[in-house]
Design a protein around this motif. Sequence first.
Motif, short mmCIF file in Angstrom:
data_model
loop_
_atom_site.label_atom_id
_atom_site.label_comp_id
_atom_site.label_asym_id
_atom_site.label_seq_id
_atom_site.Cartn_x
_atom_site.Cartn_y
_atom_site.Cartn_z
N ARG A 177 -2.63 1.78 6.65
CA ARG A 177 -3.19 2.78 5.74
C ARG A 177 -3.70 2.09 4.48
O ARG A 177 -3.31 0.96 4.16
CB ARG A 177 -2.14 3.82 5.36
CG ARG A 177 -1.03 3.26 4.49
CD ARG A 177 -0.09 4.35 4.02
NE ARG A 177 0.99 3.79 3.23
CZ ARG A 177 2.23 4.21 3.26
NH1 ARG A 177 2.56 5.21 4.07
NH2 ARG A 177 3.15 3.67 2.50
N ASP A 178 -4.56 2.79 3.79
CA ASP A 178 -5.02 2.34 2.48
C ASP A 178 -4.04 2.82 1.42
O ASP A 178 -3.20 3.68 1.68
CB ASP A 178 -6.42 2.90 2.19
CG ASP A 178 -7.49 2.25 3.06
OD1 ASP A 178 -7.34 1.05 3.36
OD2 ASP A 178 -8.45 2.95 3.45
N TYR A 236 -2.65 5.01 -1.66
CA TYR A 236 -2.78 6.46 -1.82
C TYR A 236 -3.96 6.83 -2.71
O TYR A 236 -4.54 7.90 -2.55
CB TYR A 236 -1.51 7.04 -2.43
CG TYR A 236 -0.33 7.05 -1.48
CD1 TYR A 236 -0.22 8.02 -0.50
CD2 TYR A 236 0.66 6.07 -1.56
CE1 TYR A 236 0.86 8.03 0.38
CE2 TYR A 236 1.73 6.06 -0.68
CZ TYR A 236 1.82 7.04 0.28
OH TYR A 236 2.88 7.04 1.16
N HIS A 237 -4.32 5.94 -3.64
CA HIS A 237 -5.41 6.23 -4.56
C HIS A 237 -6.35 5.03 -4.62
O HIS A 237 -5.90 3.88 -4.73
CB HIS A 237 -4.87 6.55 -5.96
CG HIS A 237 -3.77 7.54 -5.95
ND1 HIS A 237 -3.97 8.86 -5.61
CD2 HIS A 237 -2.44 7.41 -6.22
CE1 HIS A 237 -2.82 9.49 -5.66
NE2 HIS A 237 -1.88 8.63 -6.02
N ALA A 238 -7.63 5.31 -4.57
CA ALA A 238 -8.62 4.24 -4.66
C ALA A 238 -8.62 3.67 -6.07
O ALA A 238 -8.43 4.38 -7.05
CB ALA A 238 -10.00 4.78 -4.31
N SER A 239 -8.84 2.37 -6.18
CA SER A 239 -8.90 1.70 -7.47
C SER A 239 -9.79 0.47 -7.33
O SER A 239 -9.70 -0.27 -6.34
CB SER A 239 -7.49 1.28 -7.92
OG SER A 239 -7.56 0.46 -9.06
N ALA A 240 -10.63 0.26 -8.32
CA ALA A 240 -11.56 -0.86 -8.25
C ALA A 240 -10.83 -2.20 -8.17
O ALA A 240 -11.35 -3.18 -7.62
CB ALA A 240 -12.48 -0.84 -9.48
N THR A 245 0.81 -1.22 0.00
CA THR A 245 0.00 0.00 0.00
C THR A 245 0.84 1.28 0.00
O THR A 245 0.33 2.36 0.23
CB THR A 245 -0.96 0.03 1.20
OG1 THR A 245 -0.20 -0.07 2.41
CG2 THR A 245 -1.96 -1.12 1.13
N ARG A 298 -5.92 -9.33 1.02
CA ARG A 298 -5.11 -8.48 1.90
C ARG A 298 -4.64 -9.29 3.10
O ARG A 298 -5.43 -9.99 3.76
CB ARG A 298 -5.94 -7.29 2.38
CG ARG A 298 -6.52 -6.42 1.26
CD ARG A 298 -5.49 -5.53 0.62
NE ARG A 298 -5.07 -4.45 1.49
CZ ARG A 298 -5.65 -3.25 1.52
NH1 ARG A 298 -6.70 -2.98 0.74
NH2 ARG A 298 -5.20 -2.32 2.32
N THR A 341 0.83 1.18 -4.55
CA THR A 341 -0.41 1.86 -4.92
C THR A 341 -0.68 1.75 -6.41
O THR A 341 -1.83 1.59 -6.85
CB THR A 341 -0.34 3.34 -4.50
OG1 THR A 341 -0.42 3.42 -3.07
CG2 THR A 341 -1.47 4.16 -5.11
N TRP A 350 -8.48 -3.15 -6.35
CA TRP A 350 -8.18 -3.61 -5.00
C TRP A 350 -9.26 -4.54 -4.47
O TRP A 350 -9.00 -5.33 -3.56
CB TRP A 350 -7.98 -2.43 -4.05
CG TRP A 350 -6.65 -1.77 -4.25
CD1 TRP A 350 -6.36 -0.74 -5.09
CD2 TRP A 350 -5.42 -2.12 -3.62
NE1 TRP A 350 -5.03 -0.42 -5.02
CE2 TRP A 350 -4.42 -1.25 -4.13
CE3 TRP A 350 -5.07 -3.09 -2.67
CZ2 TRP A 350 -3.09 -1.32 -3.71
CZ3 TRP A 350 -3.74 -3.15 -2.26
CH2 TRP A 350 -2.78 -2.29 -2.77
N GLY A 351 -10.46 -4.49 -5.03
CA GLY A 351 -11.51 -5.40 -4.61
C GLY A 351 -11.24 -6.84 -4.95
O GLY A 351 -11.85 -7.75 -4.38
#
Length: 322
Positions: free
Chosen positions: A36-37, A39-43, A10, A50, A15, A45-46
Amino acid sequence: MSRVVVIGATGHIGTYLVPRLVRGGHEVIAMSRGARDPYHASAQWGSVTRVTVDRDAEDEAGTFGTRVAELRPDVVIDLICFTAASARQLTDALRPSRPLLIHCGTIWVHGPALRVPVTEDEPRTAYGEYGTGKAEIEALLHRETLAGGVPAVVLHPGHISGPGWPVITPAGNLDPAVWTQLATGRPLALPDNGLGVLNHVHADDVAQAFERVMSRPAAIGASFHVVAEQAMTLRGLAAGVAGWFGREPVLEFTDWAEFERRAGSEHAGATRDHTMRSISASIDRAREVLGYAPRYSTLDALHEALAWLVANDQADVGGQEF
């Protein structure tokens, strides 16, 4: 398609790397402290498994390498290994199954250069805990590969830049006031006539290189620089940044004592660390073997980073558009 374990998933590189791997059809297991997550959300990651792990604690307990090996990876990408002891524990655990191990090094395995641009074949002249630790890991991994153990590749990024975190400024440090001075036309002090050299790289270009290694068997056993196409001097960076605001930089070249007085000891120390090395790294080998093609110039990477800093109130450019 491979089963890929990314250690330190992460952070700056992860990222960008993890979504790339998912888009490439790989099964990804993302290991991190879970603090932490990305830095940028991205589909993408679903689709990622983890795994929360404290590497320092498990290294101390002697369990980290086994923890990784038990995930049965085809590829291990290690973004957060800083000591030879930690690398040795991992390679010992992976040796029976021999997945590809891709390690994140640093251009700071090089000290002051005798020839530029610096190639990967130059003798290692690292100094300081970080650089010497990475040089020791590099040597260990190459010995491991030559001995027929875990096949390894080492990538040496430059100053990793991008949106989401502070980046090295045109003064060679993390002082946010540098952005303000260049944006508003205030004087900026620089040591050594502003001729110190920085070799930035956008985090997504680093991720590109890690992804490419996975399909390049010829890379095994080698090291590669991963930087922007050209390094730049401090004065060149200052001119580029000031130009975003329609200005010429107002530069005052000082000796080190005066620079430290103006910048403060912490920022001056960071500048000295960078400019004493002044690394300009060749990417010829990465181009030829990996097909590495950086999308971002140094100034492109800094522009994107500064835009994020301004939008998140971490840098002040006097309210100007750029």
